[in-house]
Scaffold this active site. Structure first.
Site, PDB file in Angstrom:
ATOM      1  CG  ASP A  67      -0.152  -0.543   2.626  1.00 54.75           C
ATOM      2  OD1 ASP A  67       1.065  -0.360   2.585  1.00 54.75           O
ATOM      3  OD2 ASP A  67      -0.932  -0.589   3.499  1.00 54.75           O
ATOM      4  CG  ASN A 136      -8.907  -1.727  12.320  1.00 58.40           C
ATOM      5  OD1 ASN A 136      -7.867  -2.166  11.804  1.00 58.40           O
ATOM      6  ND2 ASN A 136      -9.201  -0.420  11.834  1.00 58.40           N
ATOM      7  CG  HIS A 138      -5.868  -2.393   9.198  1.00 61.26           C
ATOM      8  ND1 HIS A 138      -5.929  -1.235  10.052  1.00 61.26           N
ATOM      9  CD2 HIS A 138      -4.724  -2.158   8.582  1.00 61.26           C
ATOM     10  CE1 HIS A 138      -4.932  -0.796  10.278  1.00 61.26           C
ATOM     11  NE2 HIS A 138      -3.850  -1.289   9.384  1.00 61.26           N
ATOM     12  CD  GLU A 143      -8.623   0.969   8.028  1.00 60.14           C
ATOM     13  OE1 GLU A 143      -8.706   0.259   8.774  1.00 60.14           O
ATOM     14  OE2 GLU A 143      -7.832   2.088   8.071  1.00 60.14           O
TER      15      GLU A 143
END
EC number: 3.5.99.6
Length: 262
Positions: A67, A136, A138, A143
């Site tokens: 990313d 979380n 990810h 996400e």
């Protein structure tokens, strides 16, 4: 999934680095999927040390990063291209023309995402993909609510991810809220996946990944679908797993079997 529980971050990094070292010794022209963040740094140091000891070479390696922040040029100190140069590429014999990071400064990000997928395909696919994991759940910048078969695309970052990454930006510095990221489907296409996680703050995410249901609310849970996914975690990150001793027993038996086959 193969669950490897080790003492601390140093052992996690060494174990992960050894997987990549063996991969490069077996296939010197491997296509590597790489990740940024604090967790992979020690692993990259291990790879640099192996290169300096002439145990491996990156001369024929191609790499693709997970990313990049949308809106940052590769020369920006907070860009992931800059991070990879600083933490790995500048210290090994890799051809930087063969290192690929999603173009955060692309004029047409949507076309750039499609082009990134085409580059991966043209390289023959990713042999081994390195991952970290967010609090979380990810992976990459996928996400919660990300499609489990998604491809490289533009993603909006959650407030939690923005807050977690804020420490890397100065108070008066622009912090992007958008990214280009490989999709979960892109990650699952890798022939092998290695996820590293350390620290108690990752314990909930690891619990959801390993023992929770397959769900978009925890993107990393998609790794349950992969035929060769290795989770290398420390005791703190494993602290909420229901039966840590059983996972450790399985790993001991796996190592015995590998020793017999080697």
């Amino acid at each position: 999934m193969q669950i490897v529980i080790l003492k601390d971050s140093a052992e996690v990094a060494a174990y992960g680095a050894n997987i990549f070292i063996k991969q490069l010794q077996k296939k010197p022209d491997s296509v590597l999927g790489l990740a940024t963040g604090s967790t992979p740094v020690l692993l990259y140091q291990g790879l640099i040390e192996a290169f300096e000891a002439q145990l491996i070479s990156f001369e024929n390696v191609t790499s693709f990063n997970l990313d990049e922040y949308l809106g940052l040029e590769g020369t920006h100190p907070q860009s992931y291209r800059y991070f990879m140069n600083e933490q790995l590429f500048d210290h090994i014999d890799i051809n930087k023309m063969q290192t690929h990071v999603p173009p955060g400064d692309a004029e047409n990000p949507l076309e750039a995402c499609q082009g990134y997928e085409q580059q991966i395909e043209a390289a023959g696919g990713i042999d081994i993909q390195l991952l970290g994991i967010g609090r979380n759940g990810h992976i990459g910048f996928n996400e919660p609510s990300s499609g489990l078969m998604s491809r490289t695309r533009v993603k909006t970052l959650t407030k939690a991810t923005i807050e977690d990454n804020a420490r890397f930006f100065k108070d008066d510095e622009y912090q992007p809220h958008l990214s280009i990221t490989m999709g979960i489907g892109t990650i699952l296409d890798a022939r092998k996946v290695v996820l590293l996680a350390t620290g108690e703050n990752k314990a909930d995410a690891i619990l959801a990944t390993v023992e929770g249901p397959l769900m978009a609310a925890c993107p990393a849970s998609a790794l349950q679908l992969h035929t060769d996914a290795v989770l290398v975690i420390d005791e703190a990150a494993a602290s909420k797993l229901s039966d840590r001793d059983f996972y450790k027993h399985i790993e001991i038996e796996n190592q015995k079997l590998l020793a017999q086959l080697s």
